[in-house]
Design a protein around this motif. Structure first.
Motif, PDB file in Angstrom:
ATOM      1  N   ARG A  96       0.799  -1.231   0.000  1.00 18.20           N
ATOM      2  CA  ARG A  96       0.000   0.000   0.000  1.00 18.20           C
ATOM      3  C   ARG A  96       0.831   1.280   0.000  1.00 18.20           C
ATOM      4  NH1 ARG A  96      -3.866  -1.915   4.980  1.00 18.20           N
ATOM      5  NH2 ARG A  96      -4.090  -4.078   4.247  1.00 18.20           N
ATOM      6  N   SER A 180      -6.229   0.851   6.994  1.00 19.46           N
ATOM      7  CA  SER A 180      -5.098   1.769   6.866  1.00 19.46           C
ATOM      8  C   SER A 180      -5.389   3.061   7.625  1.00 19.46           C
ATOM      9  CB  SER A 180      -4.815   2.093   5.394  1.00 19.46           C
ATOM     10  OG  SER A 180      -4.366   0.957   4.691  1.00 19.46           O
ATOM     11  N   ARG A 258      -6.660  -0.554   0.741  1.00 24.29           N
ATOM     12  CA  ARG A 258      -5.628  -1.070  -0.161  1.00 24.29           C
ATOM     13  C   ARG A 258      -5.250  -0.048  -1.235  1.00 24.29           C
ATOM     14  NH1 ARG A 258      -4.661  -6.577   0.035  1.00 24.29           N
ATOM     15  NH2 ARG A 258      -6.089  -7.818   1.309  1.00 24.29           N
ATOM     16  N   MET A 260      -5.596   3.268  -1.081  1.00 17.31           N
ATOM     17  CA  MET A 260      -5.019   4.470  -0.476  1.00 17.31           C
ATOM     18  C   MET A 260      -5.335   5.730  -1.268  1.00 17.31           C
ATOM     19  SD  MET A 260      -3.628   3.551   2.353  1.00 17.31           S
ATOM     20  CE  MET A 260      -2.607   4.967   2.744  1.00 17.31           C
TER      21      MET A 260
END
Length: 268
Positions: A96, A180, A258, A260
């Motif tokens: 990522r 994330s 994933r 981002m």
């Protein structure tokens, strides 16, 4: 060919990649030979290397690196899921973060990754009636890495904490797999209330830089919270929330954690 998150069952492959990358790095930069030998190549497995590396960073005059390293090794032996999560986190960063060019780099240099793995060990201590040492590690993590993660929080695997500075994760927070987070994210409470009082971040969500998510609220599966937003209400799955206070402004890409992609949805 790069190793990917779909192959996490063959964990030895990750350690093989890391050792190969360390040897390649020595060839390119011999000045780092001693550093890479002591942190990676002198160890028999990833668990040994992680224990040594983190203990060296967190040890001090009060609790030595040698003692911490033994505690970390005990945790790995008692709970193999810690090692599984660490490998998934390595792959998450590699896949990522465009600034990450090898599986080795997060282990050596990324403090968001370091803090997360230290949390995993403190969480094991917390759940094994060793709260005093767990809180000691929380304090050291905050001092060394500038992230504050309560050891009672529940954090899944395949997590990337990018940059990491200023991240705060409260006691009753739940973060599911494949999430994330970026720098200065706060997953906090709303005051002095006790009990279950922190956010629940569902799998695949992306929490952008500076976002504040406060209270026992839910950010749904594969949702996205925009940078500097203040979230006080639930965010439905697959939606984007932005603003102060945050409002739903549209849907988001299928796998925001994933991909981002921190941009906002185009107006209709």
């Amino acid at each position: 060919m790069a190793y990917t998150a779909e192959q996490t069952d063959t964990t030895d492959i990750i350690w093989s990649y890391i050792r190969r990358e360390a040897k390649d790095m020595i060839e390119k930069e011999p000045v780092l030979s001693g550093f890479l030998q002591s942190t990676m190549l002198s160890h028999n497995c990833l668990e040994e290397a992680i224990s040594f590396l983190l203990a060296e960073k967190l040890g001090n005059n009060a609790v030595s690196a040698q003692l911490l390293g033994q505690v970390f090794e005990d945790a790995f032996k008692a709970d193999p899921s810690i090692a599984t999560s660490i490998r998934a986190d390595i792959l998450a960063v590699f896949e990522r973060d465009p600034a990450c060019t090898s599986h080795l780099e997060p282990l050596l240099y990324f403090k968001g990754f370091h803090a997360l793995q230290c949390y995993r060990l403190s969480h094991w201590l917390w759940n094994n009636d060793r709260q005093a040492l767990a809180l000691f590690l929380q304090n050291r993590i905050s001092e060394v890495f500038s992230l504050d993660i309560h050891p009672a929080a529940r954090i899944g695997k395949g997590i990337m904490i990018d940059h990491g500075t200023g991240v705060v994760i409260g006691e009753t927070t739940v973060i599911e797999d494949n999430v994330s987070l970026l720098q200065n994210v706060t997953l906090g409470g709303t005051g002095k209330g006790t009990g279950d009082r922190h956010p629940k971040i569902r799998q695949g969500a992306l929490i952008c830089a500076g976002a504040k998510i406060l209270g026992n609220i839910e950010v749904g599966e594969c949702a996205k919270v925009g940078a500097t937003s203040v979230v006080l209400e639930d965010v439905p799955a697959h939606c984007t929330a932005v603003g102060v206070p945050a409002k739903i402004v549209g849907s988001c890409c299928p796998q925001p954690a994933r991909e981002m992609d921190q941009s906002l949805p185009s107006p209709d």
